[in-house]
Design a protein around this motif. Structure first.
Motif, PDB file in Angstrom:
ATOM      1  N   ALA A  53       0.858  -1.184   0.000  1.00 11.81           N
ATOM      2  CA  ALA A  53       0.000   0.000   0.000  1.00 11.81           C
ATOM      3  C   ALA A  53       0.891   1.230   0.000  1.00 11.81           C
ATOM      4  N   ASP A  54       0.796   2.027  -1.048  1.00 13.56           N
ATOM      5  CA  ASP A  54       1.651   3.206  -1.218  1.00 13.56           C
ATOM      6  C   ASP A  54       0.776   4.453  -1.084  1.00 13.56           C
ATOM      7  N   TYR A  55       0.965   5.186   0.013  1.00 13.81           N
ATOM      8  CA  TYR A  55       0.186   6.390   0.272  1.00 13.81           C
ATOM      9  C   TYR A  55       1.060   7.625   0.065  1.00 13.81           C
ATOM     10  N   THR A  56       0.542   8.600  -0.678  1.00 15.06           N
ATOM     11  CA  THR A  56       1.187   9.897  -0.793  1.00 15.06           C
ATOM     12  C   THR A  56       0.321  10.920  -0.075  1.00 15.06           C
ATOM     13  N   PHE A  57       0.823  11.432   1.040  1.00 11.95           N
ATOM     14  CA  PHE A  57       0.092  12.411   1.822  1.00 11.95           C
ATOM     15  C   PHE A  57       0.574  13.812   1.460  1.00 11.95           C
ATOM     16  N   THR A  58      -0.377  14.720   1.249  1.00 16.14           N
ATOM     17  CA  THR A  58      -0.061  16.095   0.904  1.00 16.14           C
ATOM     18  C   THR A  58      -0.557  17.019   2.016  1.00 16.14           C
ATOM     19  N   LEU A  59       0.356  17.825   2.558  1.00 17.19           N
ATOM     20  CA  LEU A  59       0.021  18.795   3.590  1.00 17.19           C
ATOM     21  C   LEU A  59       0.266  20.189   3.038  1.00 17.19           C
ATOM     22  N   SER A  60      -0.736  21.057   3.126  1.00 21.12           N
ATOM     23  CA  SER A  60      -0.580  22.418   2.628  1.00 21.12           C
ATOM     24  C   SER A  60      -1.367  23.380   3.510  1.00 21.12           C
ATOM     25  N   ARG A  61      -1.108  24.665   3.315  1.00 24.41           N
ATOM     26  CA  ARG A  61      -1.827  25.697   4.046  1.00 24.41           C
ATOM     27  C   ARG A  61      -2.825  26.365   3.116  1.00 24.41           C
ATOM     28  N   LYS A  62      -3.817  27.023   3.701  1.00 23.02           N
ATOM     29  CA  LYS A  62      -4.809  27.725   2.896  1.00 23.02           C
ATOM     30  C   LYS A  62      -4.318  29.107   2.465  1.00 23.02           C
ATOM     31  N   SER A  63      -3.190  29.530   2.989  1.00 24.05           N
ATOM     32  CA  SER A  63      -2.637  30.829   2.640  1.00 24.05           C
ATOM     33  C   SER A  63      -1.141  30.694   2.386  1.00 24.05           C
ATOM     34  N   GLU A  64      -0.520  31.791   1.963  1.00 15.94           N
ATOM     35  CA  GLU A  64       0.919  31.801   1.722  1.00 15.94           C
ATOM     36  C   GLU A  64       1.711  32.098   2.992  1.00 15.94           C
ATOM     37  N   ILE A  65       1.034  32.375   4.107  1.00 14.77           N
ATOM     38  CA  ILE A  65       1.737  32.575   5.374  1.00 14.77           C
ATOM     39  C   ILE A  65       2.356  31.238   5.779  1.00 14.77           C
ATOM     40  N   PRO A  66       3.659  31.179   5.954  1.00 14.98           N
ATOM     41  CA  PRO A  66       4.329  29.886   6.174  1.00 14.98           C
ATOM     42  C   PRO A  66       4.157  29.355   7.593  1.00 14.98           C
ATOM     43  N   SER A  67       4.233  28.049   7.695  1.00 18.82           N
ATOM     44  CA  SER A  67       4.301  27.367   8.981  1.00 18.82           C
ATOM     45  C   SER A  67       5.421  26.335   8.912  1.00 18.82           C
ATOM     46  N   VAL A  68       6.053  26.101  10.030  1.00 20.68           N
ATOM     47  CA  VAL A  68       7.113  25.095  10.103  1.00 20.68           C
ATOM     48  C   VAL A  68       6.536  23.833  10.732  1.00 20.68           C
ATOM     49  N   VAL A  69       6.532  22.751   9.965  1.00 21.51           N
ATOM     50  CA  VAL A  69       5.997  21.487  10.460  1.00 21.51           C
ATOM     51  C   VAL A  69       7.109  20.722  11.167  1.00 21.51           C
ATOM     52  N   THR A  70       6.867  20.359  12.407  1.00 20.73           N
ATOM     53  CA  THR A  70       7.891  19.689  13.214  1.00 20.73           C
ATOM     54  C   THR A  70       7.573  18.229  13.507  1.00 20.73           C
ATOM     55  N   LYS A  71       6.319  17.842  13.307  1.00 16.57           N
ATOM     56  CA  LYS A  71       5.925  16.463  13.628  1.00 16.57           C
ATOM     57  C   LYS A  71       4.778  16.054  12.718  1.00 16.57           C
TER      58      LYS A  71
END
Length: 213
Positions: A53-71
């Motif tokens: 089972a090969d899953y590709t998960f996509t994480l994005s924001r609704k705006s261009e204001i950046p966030s740093v994902v740590t976990k």
């Protein structure tokens, strides 16, 4: 009287400073916070009945204001498996798991990856299971479970062409591509289905109608 011109200038200056601070010092969040989450799934069946089972998960924001994902934390719809591989940007990551009823929660740390609307984060998760396919005579039964907490954009199933065609399916499907050895199907998703798992029977015509409860 209130100096409206001066008030508006101070308000605009404060707003500009806040936006600049958010860009220069993006907020640190876990992947389960404030992000849009979607996934694509490909279920590849070997001749022996094993599953990758090969899953590709996509994480994005609704705006261009950046966030740093740590976990990053997710649940795969399998409690038992033979191996799991987590890949981000071509690098494999160590992880911890917690078994739940019918699923497994996977958690791992990320190296402060910046995510915006135009710069999403892609995470590949591969899960291997042995003897996944149930065989009944000349028919092969495959169950495609949903991914918890993620919107699924597309689901593909790849299986040995020598097994034959679809004898029965709990959803409609289209042939995505076919080679001499492998057939690939794209399954239609029904978000309103009470039982979101998709069942397939490959092989000979069953000769009767099968119902899913």
């Amino acid at each position: 009287m209130i100096n409206l011109s001066g008030y508006l200038k101070r308000t605009l200056l404060l707003s500009s400073i806040l936006v600049l601070v958010s860009i220069l010092f993006p907020s640190k969040i876990s992947a389960n916070e404030e992000l849009t989450k979607s996934s694509n799934s490909t279920y590849s069946i070997s001749q022996e009945g094993d599953l990758e089972a090969d899953y590709t998960f996509t994480l994005s924001r609704k705006s261009e204001i950046p966030s740093v994902v740590t976990k990053f934390s997710l649940s795969i719809p399998f409690e038992d498996y033979s191996s799991i591989t987590i890949t981000v940007g071509g690098n494999n990551y160590k992880y911890t798991t917690k078994k739940q009823s019918g699923s497994t929660e996977i958690t791992f740390e990320l190296p402060n990856i910046i995510v915006t609307r135009s710069s999403p984060l892609f995470i590949s998760t591969k899960v291997n299971l042995e003897d996944y396919v149930n065989t009944e005579g000349e028919n092969y039964h495959i169950l495609v479970p949903p991914v918890p907490s993620f919107v699924t954009d597309a689901v593909f199933v790849r299986y040995p062409a020598k097994w034959g065609d679809i004898a029965w399916s709990s959803t409609s499907w289209t042939s995505d591509q076919e080679s001499r050895d492998i057939k690939t199907l794209k399954l239609k998703l029904n978000q309103e289905n009470v039982n979101p798992s998709i069942a397939l029977v490959i092989g000979k015509d069953l000769g009767y109608k099968l119902e899913m409860n």
